[in-house]
Scaffold this motif. Structure first.
Motif, PDB file in Angstrom:
ATOM      1  N   ARG A 112      41.528  -6.515-113.849  1.00  0.00           N
ATOM      2  CA  ARG A 112      41.849  -5.492-112.759  1.00  0.00           C
ATOM      3  C   ARG A 112      42.768  -6.341-111.751  1.00  0.00           C
ATOM      4  O   ARG A 112      43.051  -5.321-110.734  1.00  0.00           O
ATOM      5  CB  ARG A 112      41.162  -4.402-112.681  1.00  0.00           C
ATOM      6  N   ALA A 113      42.905  -7.238-111.070  1.00  0.00           N
ATOM      7  CA  ALA A 113      43.772  -7.962-109.857  1.00  0.00           C
ATOM      8  C   ALA A 113      44.802  -9.147-111.001  1.00  0.00           C
ATOM      9  O   ALA A 113      44.425  -9.830-111.278  1.00  0.00           O
ATOM     10  CB  ALA A 113      42.841  -8.422-109.418  1.00  0.00           C
ATOM     11  N   PHE A 114      45.902  -9.491-109.336  1.00  0.00           N
ATOM     12  CA  PHE A 114      46.421 -10.227-109.937  1.00  0.00           C
ATOM     13  C   PHE A 114      46.108 -11.678-110.398  1.00  0.00           C
ATOM     14  O   PHE A 114      46.553 -12.825-110.313  1.00  0.00           O
ATOM     15  CB  PHE A 114      47.281 -10.638-108.376  1.00  0.00           C
ATOM     16  N   LYS A 115      44.750 -12.223-109.664  1.00  0.00           N
ATOM     17  CA  LYS A 115      44.291 -13.323-110.031  1.00  0.00           C
ATOM     18  C   LYS A 115      44.508 -13.728-111.019  1.00  0.00           C
ATOM     19  O   LYS A 115      44.272 -14.696-111.301  1.00  0.00           O
ATOM     20  CB  LYS A 115      43.026 -13.403-109.103  1.00  0.00           C
ATOM     21  N   ASP A 116      44.248 -12.605-112.215  1.00  0.00           N
ATOM     22  CA  ASP A 116      44.180 -13.361-113.870  1.00  0.00           C
ATOM     23  C   ASP A 116      45.370 -14.213-113.979  1.00  0.00           C
ATOM     24  O   ASP A 116      45.462 -14.719-115.358  1.00  0.00           O
ATOM     25  CB  ASP A 116      43.850 -11.713-114.592  1.00  0.00           C
ATOM     26  N   MET A 117      46.277 -13.357-113.212  1.00  0.00           N
ATOM     27  CA  MET A 117      48.148 -14.218-114.235  1.00  0.00           C
ATOM     28  C   MET A 117      47.399 -15.834-113.506  1.00  0.00           C
ATOM     29  O   MET A 117      48.513 -16.123-114.843  1.00  0.00           O
ATOM     30  CB  MET A 117      48.992 -13.902-113.124  1.00  0.00           C
ATOM     31  N   ALA A 118      47.001 -16.412-112.856  1.00  0.00           N
ATOM     32  CA  ALA A 118      47.395 -17.804-112.538  1.00  0.00           C
ATOM     33  C   ALA A 118      46.141 -17.810-113.367  1.00  0.00           C
ATOM     34  O   ALA A 118      46.117 -19.115-114.343  1.00  0.00           O
ATOM     35  CB  ALA A 118      47.077 -18.118-110.875  1.00  0.00           C
ATOM     36  N   LEU A 119      44.745 -17.613-113.355  1.00  0.00           N
ATOM     37  CA  LEU A 119      43.098 -17.934-113.662  1.00  0.00           C
ATOM     38  C   LEU A 119      42.645 -18.344-115.272  1.00  0.00           C
ATOM     39  O   LEU A 119      42.911 -18.562-115.326  1.00  0.00           O
ATOM     40  CB  LEU A 119      42.211 -17.580-112.513  1.00  0.00           C
ATOM     41  N   GLN A 120      43.369 -17.377-115.314  1.00  0.00           N
ATOM     42  CA  GLN A 120      43.238 -17.226-116.729  1.00  0.00           C
ATOM     43  C   GLN A 120      43.470 -18.446-117.793  1.00  0.00           C
ATOM     44  O   GLN A 120      43.447 -19.058-118.309  1.00  0.00           O
ATOM     45  CB  GLN A 120      43.892 -15.750-117.721  1.00  0.00           C
ATOM     46  N   PRO A 121      45.072 -18.728-117.916  1.00  0.00           N
ATOM     47  CA  PRO A 121      45.588 -20.044-118.203  1.00  0.00           C
ATOM     48  C   PRO A 121      44.811 -20.980-117.687  1.00  0.00           C
ATOM     49  O   PRO A 121      44.722 -22.623-118.382  1.00  0.00           O
ATOM     50  CB  PRO A 121      46.958 -19.777-117.657  1.00  0.00           C
ATOM     51  N   PHE A 122      44.858 -21.029-116.368  1.00  0.00           N
ATOM     52  CA  PHE A 122      43.916 -22.357-115.559  1.00  0.00           C
ATOM     53  C   PHE A 122      42.388 -22.169-115.833  1.00  0.00           C
ATOM     54  O   PHE A 122      42.415 -23.881-116.256  1.00  0.00           O
ATOM     55  CB  PHE A 122      43.605 -22.317-114.516  1.00  0.00           C
ATOM     56  N   GLY A 123      41.701 -21.582-116.130  1.00  0.00           N
ATOM     57  CA  GLY A 123      40.234 -21.908-116.641  1.00  0.00           C
ATOM     58  C   GLY A 123      40.000 -23.149-117.844  1.00  0.00           C
ATOM     59  O   GLY A 123      39.834 -24.167-118.065  1.00  0.00           O
ATOM     60  N   ILE A 124      41.877 -22.600-119.428  1.00  0.00           N
ATOM     61  CA  ILE A 124      41.724 -23.278-120.020  1.00  0.00           C
ATOM     62  C   ILE A 124      42.315 -24.965-119.985  1.00  0.00           C
ATOM     63  O   ILE A 124      41.956 -25.615-120.611  1.00  0.00           O
ATOM     64  CB  ILE A 124      42.853 -22.684-121.508  1.00  0.00           C
ATOM     65  N   VAL A 125      43.027 -24.959-118.886  1.00  0.00           N
ATOM     66  CA  VAL A 125      44.099 -26.129-118.944  1.00  0.00           C
ATOM     67  C   VAL A 125      43.238 -27.130-118.459  1.00  0.00           C
ATOM     68  O   VAL A 125      42.847 -28.556-118.543  1.00  0.00           O
ATOM     69  CB  VAL A 125      45.164 -25.770-117.610  1.00  0.00           C
ATOM     70  N   LEU A 126      42.049 -26.290-116.993  1.00  0.00           N
ATOM     71  CA  LEU A 126      40.929 -27.489-116.939  1.00  0.00           C
ATOM     72  C   LEU A 126      40.065 -28.028-117.489  1.00  0.00           C
ATOM     73  O   LEU A 126      39.444 -28.750-117.317  1.00  0.00           O
ATOM     74  CB  LEU A 126      40.703 -26.657-115.097  1.00  0.00           C
ATOM     75  N   SER A 127      39.443 -27.093-118.401  1.00  0.00           N
ATOM     76  CA  SER A 127      38.122 -27.625-118.626  1.00  0.00           C
ATOM     77  C   SER A 127      38.456 -28.429-120.055  1.00  0.00           C
ATOM     78  O   SER A 127      37.770 -29.114-120.656  1.00  0.00           O
ATOM     79  CB  SER A 127      37.855 -26.249-119.477  1.00  0.00           C
ATOM     80  N   SER A 128      40.220 -27.825-120.626  1.00  0.00           N
ATOM     81  CA  SER A 128      40.787 -29.240-121.328  1.00  0.00           C
ATOM     82  C   SER A 128      40.798 -30.872-121.184  1.00  0.00           C
ATOM     83  O   SER A 128      40.364 -31.838-121.484  1.00  0.00           O
ATOM     84  CB  SER A 128      41.775 -29.022-122.329  1.00  0.00           C
ATOM     85  N   ILE A 129      41.463 -30.407-119.561  1.00  0.00           N
ATOM     86  CA  ILE A 129      41.080 -31.909-119.133  1.00  0.00           C
ATOM     87  C   ILE A 129      39.641 -32.471-118.869  1.00  0.00           C
ATOM     88  O   ILE A 129      39.770 -34.027-119.534  1.00  0.00           O
ATOM     89  CB  ILE A 129      42.431 -31.693-117.882  1.00  0.00           C
ATOM     90  N   ALA A 130      38.807 -32.243-118.851  1.00  0.00           N
ATOM     91  CA  ALA A 130      37.667 -32.268-118.743  1.00  0.00           C
ATOM     92  C   ALA A 130      36.975 -32.755-120.326  1.00  0.00           C
ATOM     93  O   ALA A 130      36.108 -34.059-120.577  1.00  0.00           O
ATOM     94  CB  ALA A 130      36.920 -31.519-117.713  1.00  0.00           C
ATOM     95  N   GLN A 131      37.419 -32.100-120.754  1.00  0.00           N
ATOM     96  CA  GLN A 131      36.876 -32.038-122.609  1.00  0.00           C
ATOM     97  C   GLN A 131      37.320 -33.967-122.753  1.00  0.00           C
ATOM     98  O   GLN A 131      37.243 -34.420-122.974  1.00  0.00           O
ATOM     99  CB  GLN A 131      37.219 -31.178-122.921  1.00  0.00           C
ATOM    100  N   LYS A 132      38.495 -33.495-122.558  1.00  0.00           N
ATOM    101  CA  LYS A 132      39.737 -34.928-123.289  1.00  0.00           C
ATOM    102  C   LYS A 132      39.210 -35.822-122.279  1.00  0.00           C
ATOM    103  O   LYS A 132      39.002 -37.304-122.488  1.00  0.00           O
ATOM    104  CB  LYS A 132      40.911 -34.880-122.841  1.00  0.00           C
TER     105      LYS A 132
END
Length: 490
Positions: A112-132
């Protein structure tokens, strides 16, 4: 696209890095930040192309213009999280509130706050880089109330990632605190500190630059990154909603394509405003960016007078606590873009050594071509909340309310203004209940019920359920013990 550094290059770093390198290790030479070497030019052709696009289609095309080194399937998965927002067809509604004033509602995600707009996709991007890369990462987050819940939500139970989230004990709303301390995923650690947000952010920056801390992590086979807006992985997703909001005005017939608008941004750490600035530089038709502050009005003084002076300043607790910040990290990226790395390094060194810096007359003139600013105190904010609800039928949170004053004092009434609502009313209910009915010292749950009745609004289940969830994180420490506590968690 490559990324360069705001304070120049030390002998141990390459001249430029890729996007993935910049988000995995966001602190650059001499304590600086990473910025794009160039910005893509979008222009009216790009805007016209996306007049009837979905938010995800717009986002994917804009990200492609940055030519970031992230696989397409990862980007698709990251952007698919916008489907979980209140309305998958329009995750960011833009609502007319007054003549020529439109509110872009950025809070329709899971926390319920604007940080979701950036952090929702950012979480997947960073985790995927770490796994790769087959690497494990500790993600640091310092929060004044909104980054923490959003970071915990996006990273919980993700592979190759652990999160340590720092927040000022007593410096957030009850709902924000409960969103953090009820998280029970094993890869998350929430740490309350006896201090203010600047203490948490200073600790984060210190740890990101600390060789001894990185060495201790290396022994545990862990690398270090951050979820705050010092990380450009956050900023790149914040550019998108400024473009979307402008296109919404065109779709609604409120403005013609190419007509300039004001972007009015309630700002603490300046990431939201920076996203608007980059959108403007990429081709969005903007008259000026207006910065709206609370009583912690260092940004107003900088933009009005060219002085950033913290020598006699202490953080003041306000009714808009997510903006109770004195050191706004992303101002550095603006300084770099306007004045170059040598001057930026000089100014930031002055801030660190003297707790102050001052722009020249010409530099201030250049800054004011892009920005204007005003601040709104708590009583004024509550007055705007009450009047806007009673006269216009629109309920806003106290951070959004700061925009109403600067809308009156800084903008030409003949030019459309897009103001950004950064949080739902549920996040700061005692302040809003006091504004609407005069009730004082209400607990959050009582204030929520009161507003629900007064405004005929339903309390979202995700918020109401917080008050019966078990507390899973109860650590409160002195700021000097942060590093020890994080290493204990790992």
């Amino acid at each position: 696209m490559n990324f360069i550094q705001t304070r120049g290059i030390d002998e141990n770093r390459p001249q430029s890095v890729t996007f993935s390198q910049a988000i995995l290790a966001p602190i650059a030479s001499f304590g600086g930040l990473y910025v794009p070497e160039t910005l893509p030019e979008l222009g009216e052709e790009f805007l016209t192309k996306h007049l009837n696009s979905s938010y995800k289609e717009l986002a994917k095309d804009m990200l492609s213009r940055f030519e970031i080194d992230i696989d397409t399937d990862v980007i698709d998965e990251a952007l698919s999280l916008y489907d979980e927002f209140d309305d998958k067809s329009n995750p960011v509604p833009v609502v007319k509130v007054k003549e020529n004033l439109y509110i872009s509602e950025l809070y329709h995600g899971p926390t319920r706050a604007f940080k979701d707009m950036a952090l929702q996709p950012f979480g997947i991007v960073l985790s995927s880089i770490a796994q790769k890369r087959n690497e494990n990462y500790l993600i640091l987050a310092a929060t004044s109330g909104d980054t923490g819940p959003a970071a915990l939500e996006t990273f919980k139970n993700r592979a190759n990632v652990q999160v340590a989230c720092l927040y000022p004990d007593g410096g957030t709303s009850d709902v924000q605190r409960l969103q953090m301390v009820t998280e029970d995923a094993k890869n998350l650690k929430v740490i309350g500190i006896n201090g203010v947000f600047d203490d948490a952010q200073n600790a984060l920056k210190h740890l990101l630059a600390s060789d001894s801390f990185k060495a201790a992590l290396k022994e545990k086979d862990v690398s270090l990154s951050a979820a705050n807006s010092v990380n450009f992985g956050r900023i790149i997703f914040q550019i998108i909603y400024h473009i979307h909001s402008y296109l919404e005005l065109v779709r609604q017939g409120a403005t013609a394509m190419g007509e300039k608008v004001y972007l009015n941004v309630p700002s603490g750490n300046f990431g939201n405003a920076l996203g608007g600035y980059y959108a403007w530089k990429m081709g969005l038709p903007v008259e000026k960016i207006i910065i709206s502050s609370n009583e912690n009005n260092v940004l107003t003084t900088l933009i009005k007078d060219g002085k950033y002076d913290l020598r006699n300043c202490e953080v003041v607790g306000t009714t808009s606590p997510a903006m109770d910040i004195l050191k706004s990290s992303n101002v550095e990226r603006i300084l770099f873009d306007l004045f170059g790395y040598k001057r930026t390094r000089e100014l930031m060194n002055d801030l660190e050594s003297k707790n102050a810096y001052e722009l020249t007359k010409d530099e201030l003139s250049t800054l004011r071509e892009c920005f204007d600013a005003d601040f709104c105190n708590g009583d004024e904010g509550k007055k705007y909340i009450k009047e806007t609800f009673e006269n216009d039928g629109y309920l806003m949170d106290p951070h959004t309310a700061t925009c109403l004053k600067s809308y009156e004092t800084c903008s030409n009434p003949d030019i459309k203004t897009i103001a950004y609502s950064t949080a739902e009313w549920t996040k700061f209910s005692p302040v809003i209940a006091n504004a609407l009915t005069g009730e004082v010292d209400a607990h959050d749950i009582d204030a929520l019920e009161s507003i629900s009745k007064t405004a005929n609004l339903e309390i979202p289940a995700m918020v109401k359920g917080l008050f019966t969830k078990e507390i899973a994180q109860d650590t409160i420490i002195e700021k000097e013990d942060i590093e020890k506590e994080i290493l204990k968690f790992l």
